[in-house]
Design an enzyme around this catalytic site. Structure first.
Site, short mmCIF file in Angstrom:
data_model
loop_
_atom_site.label_atom_id
_atom_site.label_comp_id
_atom_site.label_asym_id
_atom_site.label_seq_id
_atom_site.Cartn_x
_atom_site.Cartn_y
_atom_site.Cartn_z
N ASP A 171 84.12 58.32 38.62
CA ASP A 171 83.91 59.77 38.72
C ASP A 171 83.65 60.30 37.31
O ASP A 171 84.43 60.05 36.39
CB ASP A 171 85.17 60.43 39.32
CG ASP A 171 85.06 61.96 39.43
OD1 ASP A 171 84.21 62.57 38.74
OD2 ASP A 171 85.84 62.54 40.19
N LYS B 66 89.98 52.74 42.40
CA LYS B 66 89.36 53.95 42.94
C LYS B 66 87.91 54.01 42.45
O LYS B 66 87.48 53.21 41.62
CB LYS B 66 90.13 55.19 42.49
CG LYS B 66 91.46 55.37 43.22
CD LYS B 66 91.32 56.20 44.48
CE LYS B 66 91.11 57.66 44.16
NZ LYS B 66 90.90 58.48 45.38
N HIS C 105 82.95 69.52 36.73
CA HIS C 105 82.37 68.26 36.30
C HIS C 105 81.44 68.45 35.09
O HIS C 105 81.40 67.63 34.20
CB HIS C 105 81.65 67.56 37.46
CG HIS C 105 82.60 66.86 38.38
ND1 HIS C 105 83.14 67.48 39.48
CD2 HIS C 105 83.14 65.62 38.33
CE1 HIS C 105 83.97 66.64 40.08
NE2 HIS C 105 84.00 65.51 39.41
N ASP D 46 80.08 64.41 39.87
CA ASP D 46 81.03 63.31 39.94
C ASP D 46 80.28 61.97 39.96
O ASP D 46 80.46 61.12 39.07
CB ASP D 46 81.87 63.56 41.20
CG ASP D 46 82.59 62.36 41.77
OD1 ASP D 46 82.34 61.23 41.35
OD2 ASP D 46 83.41 62.55 42.70
N HIS E 278 97.34 57.74 36.49
CA HIS E 278 96.16 58.55 36.83
C HIS E 278 95.54 59.09 35.55
O HIS E 278 96.26 59.52 34.64
CB HIS E 278 96.66 59.70 37.74
CG HIS E 278 95.60 60.65 38.20
ND1 HIS E 278 95.00 61.57 37.35
CD2 HIS E 278 95.05 60.83 39.41
CE1 HIS E 278 94.13 62.27 38.05
NE2 HIS E 278 94.13 61.85 39.29
N ASP F 142 79.08 70.74 39.81
CA ASP F 142 79.95 71.91 39.74
C ASP F 142 80.35 72.14 38.29
O ASP F 142 80.02 71.34 37.42
CB ASP F 142 81.18 71.75 40.67
CG ASP F 142 82.01 70.53 40.32
OD1 ASP F 142 82.33 70.36 39.13
OD2 ASP F 142 82.35 69.75 41.24
N CYS G 288 84.07 63.01 35.79
CA CYS G 288 85.04 63.84 35.06
C CYS G 288 85.99 62.99 34.23
O CYS G 288 86.53 63.45 33.23
CB CYS G 288 85.81 64.76 36.01
SG CYS G 288 87.06 63.97 37.02
N TYR G 289 86.20 61.74 34.64
CA TYR G 289 87.09 60.87 33.86
C TYR G 289 86.45 60.42 32.55
O TYR G 289 87.11 59.80 31.71
CB TYR G 289 87.56 59.67 34.69
CG TYR G 289 88.42 60.11 35.83
CD1 TYR G 289 89.67 60.67 35.59
CD2 TYR G 289 87.98 60.03 37.15
CE1 TYR G 289 90.46 61.14 36.63
CE2 TYR G 289 88.77 60.50 38.19
CZ TYR G 289 90.00 61.05 37.93
OH TYR G 289 90.78 61.53 38.96
#
Lengths: 452, 331
Positions: A264, A261, A392, A382, A216, A389, A266-267
């Site tokens: 996003d 997945k 993020h 995201d 992850h 938010d 944030c990654y």
């Protein structure tokens, strides 16, 4: 045949990628001027959104009532990345507020009167360093904090988040990160934490939250950064980690957190930060690949002429480069006997000297995803269809900063315009990739805690 | 006892409840000018004010237990409340099966929260192996909504290791993968079962059939990264055996010959070639066949594979360039 129907993963993936492609298509079909506006970082809007939130949050934020130091960090770090800061009064209010979150027995809780927690401790410390200055840095009770960290140490070598809390790689990172940046990291804290993190690297190459779980992005950042800070990163399978990492960037141009997945924003930092760290681990990567120490895959080819060596120092390439002098002790410092002062210099030495390797991810593609898909009128999200938010906003901006400096030779030398997507005024402040703190604030804190 | 619906419809302020008359609520010490202040609802503020009162008094009573429940419904991320609740549960020797039902209720509403799952683990550990199947069933219910829920998977792995219930786990993985072969969490779980189940004899005993399983999945969907990584994982720390298993090279060749979705096959082939795999002429032809124009004559196969990858996988061009430069040094 059953095989012909799309699975849920495929359906969701196609939906998102079509949405993203539509946005790219739309923007690239605009006339030049209209197009370039889309690539602008809406700096003023972001700062306004962030500053307002620092002053007031609506009732829906009650679900984050145990994460208020995180809100401080997400907001303050974002503002610092944008090259701005809040006024003195707000800075003082931040210091006062976090003081109320500090537990009499060390560590910081999610709000005043809450139990100390490692994650909110990390957020509070990083916020105070970002605010900077004597009042802010001296508000941290390091002696008590050390006692708290030691109390959170688990028999497995890992750390638990709070008294009676869960043990995972996040806890290991937040504990090691604050200890390192505050110059209180020692052998007792380090002991066996490397064993725990190594046991979390999965067959895929990335790192999981706990042994056996799935690789992850967030945990991979935490695990890798912690391993660097305790001087044991060569115990990880780095080529395997790198291979897993680069496959996390997809056709949407952004990063996903796990295999198959969805993308996003944030990654951009969790995975992008891993890439930034890897760029400084080339000696260890060479060693694991059985390559000679002198092998380099560095940034000199394209940007050498630009010579952004503003301090006038020039380095000769090869075995005599100062880089080797800096990195070799780290590489060899595997012995358990390393004195505490040495472990506390690792974070500092890590960003000193030139970067040994060109980026292994696609920085321009990621910047495109960030500017066109993650950016809202104010704040970041995201992915298209989601709402902005603070979390993020913080990690998308952190990722954008990593992109901007991924082709520079030194951590803080200005990148070439060609490496910054959109107008050059999009340029953000550089971060220390192991702590995710804006670099000059980190340096101030380093000096402050080195003498105390 | 107050029913759940009643509780929602007409909440009586705590200050008006006779059983709380003796308690003085403790307001939050936010200071005169707090940052990130939250505009709490009256209900939220009042509940937390009373919570602080019992928490500071360390009152481990039934009414305090009830209060933690109300606080958790308002913010299930408050770890202090959860931790105090555990202390109360212990002190009162409370019925933990009822506690599990309470957690069910919360987790269904918000299944992505560390505190809930940590609490669940604590309760299940106290109840022991008799709840193993119940716990597995519960995670299954979560997966029906979100088959990749990270916390639920961690919980499931913990249940298997701490409480048992391995018997049907491989079949469960089959079931999920049948439903969605792209579900990497299910592949990860499969790896977990194959390597750690006490019933299957470990990876050495399972490797052969698992290689076959992965190969079949790859041939069905070569663009699916999960089985490729799984296949690689089956030979973790034993790259020589990966190279020596003819099925690995063979699946690469099959995919390359098909000329579609090549990236994972080339990535695997590159690993093989970097570890002394001797390519057949057929393999060389297949590589040349996918992108003849990218290969200047005279270069070796490893470099050719990298060149093809740079071309067909532009998002990772930097990475393939780096790989190419490392193999050139090694030669």
């Amino acid at each position: 045949m059953a095989d012909m129907r799309a699975t849920k993963s495929q359906e969701e993936q196609w939906m998102v990628q079509n949405q993203v492609f539509r946005i790219y298509d739309l923007v690239y079909r605009l006339p030049p001027h209209a197009q370039s506006v889309n690539f602008e970082l809406r700096r003023e809007n972001h700062i306004e959104y962030l500053t307002k939130s620092l002053k007031q949050l609506g009732p829906s934020f009650s679900v984050l009532d145990a994460n208020r130091p995180w809100l401080c960090y997400w907001i303050m770090h974002s503002i610092a990345l944008l090259g701005d800061c809040v006024d003195d009064e707000l800075e003082n209010d931040t210091i006062d507020f976090l003081q109320r979150c500090q537990d009499p027995n060390g560590g910081y809780g999610g709000g005043p009167g809450q139990m100390p927690h490692l994650a909110t401790t990390y957020a509070a410390i990083n916020t105070l360093i970002t605010v900077g200055g004597h009042r802010s840095l001296s508000s941290i009770n390091r002696k008590k904090l050390y006692a708290f960290l030691l109390r959170m140490k688990d028999s497995s070598g890992g750390f638990r988040m709070h008294d009676g809390g869960e043990v995972d790689v996040r806890a290991c990172y937040t504990a090691i990160s604050v200890a390192s940046v505050l110059n209180i990291l020692d052998e007792r804290l380090i002991q066996n934490v490397g064993d725990y993190i190594v046991s979390c690297q999965t067959y895929e190459g990335g790192i999981a939250g706990e042994p056996g779980s799935e690789a992850h992005g967030g945990y991979t950042f935490c695990g890798l950064a912690a391993m660097v800070l305790i001087n044991e990163v060569n115990r990880l399978d780095l080529p395997g980690l790198i291979n897993w990492l680069v496959f996390r960037q997809g056709v949407e141009c952004g990063f996903q957190g796990r295999t198959n997945k969805l993308v996003d924003g944030c990654y951009s930092f969790w995975q992008g930060g891993v890439a930034a760290i890897v760029q400084r681990l080339h000696l260890m990567v060479n060693e694991q690949l059985g390559l000679p120490n002198t092998f380099k895959y560095d940034c000199k080819t394209e940007s050498d002429d630009d010579s952004s060596n503003s301090d006038g120092e020039s380095y000769s390439e090869g075995a005599s480069s100062p880089l080797n002098d800096i990195c070799e002790p780290i590489q060899e410092g595997q012995s358990n006997a390393s004195p505490p002062t040495e472990s506390n210099n690792i974070g500092y030495n890590f960003i000193k000297g030139p970067i040994g390797m060109r980026p292994i991810f696609n920085s321009m593609a990621l910047q495109q995803y960030i500017l066109l898909c993650s950016q809202e009128e104010a704040g970041f999200r995201d992915k298209p269809g989601k709402r902005r938010d603070h979390y993020h906003t913080c990690y998308v901006l952190s990722g954008l900063s990593v992109c901007h400096y991924s082709n520079t030779k030194e951590a803080d030398s200005p990148p070439l315009p060609g490496h910054v997507m959109g107008p050059y005024s999009n340029l953000l402040e550089p971060v220390h990739p192991l702590y995710n703190i804006v670099l000059d604030r980190y340096h101030d804190a380093y000096k402050f805690f080195a003498r105390s | 006892m107050i029913g759940e619906e009643e509780e929602e419809d007409a909440r009586i302020p705590i200050s008006q409840r006779p059983e709380w008359a003796d308690v003085r609520p403790v307001p939050q010490d936010d200071g005169p000018n707090p940052v990130v202040p939250i505009a709490y609802t009256d209900e939220f503020s009042e509940t937390m004010d009373y919570f602080r009162a019992v928490y500071l008094a360390d009152e481990r009573s039934p009414r305090a237990l009830q209060l933690t429940k109300e606080a958790i419904f308002l913010n299930s991320g408050n770890y202090t409340v959860w931790q105090f609740r555990r202390l109360i549960l212990e002190a009162l020797n409370a019925d933990l099966c009822a506690e599990l039902n309470f957690v069910n209720q919360i987790a269904r509403e918000n299944s992505k929260n560390y505190q809930i799952w940590h609490h669940r683990r604590w309760v299940a550990e106290k109840l022991g192996s008799e709840v193993a199947s119940k716990e597995l069933e519960f995670t299954k219910e979560i997966f029906s909504q979100d088959a990749k829920n990270y916390h639920a998977w961690s919980h499931r792995q913990w249940v298997l290791q701490a409480l048992g219930g391995w018997e049907d786990e491989l079949a469960f993985c089959d079931e999920l993968l049948e439903d969605d072969i792209f579900n990497n969490s299910a592949w990860n779980q499969r790896y977990f079962v194959v390597t750690r189940s006490p019933l299957l004899g470990g990876l050495d005993a399972m490797r052969d059939s698992e290689v076959a399983y992965a190969v079949k999945a790859i041939l069905a969907k070569p663009e699916n990264e999960s089985p490729w990584r799984y296949l690689r994982g089956l030979y973790k720390n034993d790259i020589k055996s990966l190279v020596n298993d003819p099925r690995v090279a063979s699946v690469c060749l099959d995919v390359l010959t098909d000329k579609r979705n090549l990236v994972h096959a080339l990535n695997m082939l590159l690993d093989l070639l970097c570890n002394d795999y001797q390519p057949s002429n057929e393999m060389k032809d297949a590589v040349d066949g996918v992108a003849p124009e990218s290969n200047p004559p005279g270069t070796n196969l490893v470099e050719r594979v990298c060149s093809v990858l740079i071309m067909v996988d532009p998002i990772r061009a930097n990475y393939w360039e780096w790989r190419k430069s490392t193999v050139c040094v090694q030669d």
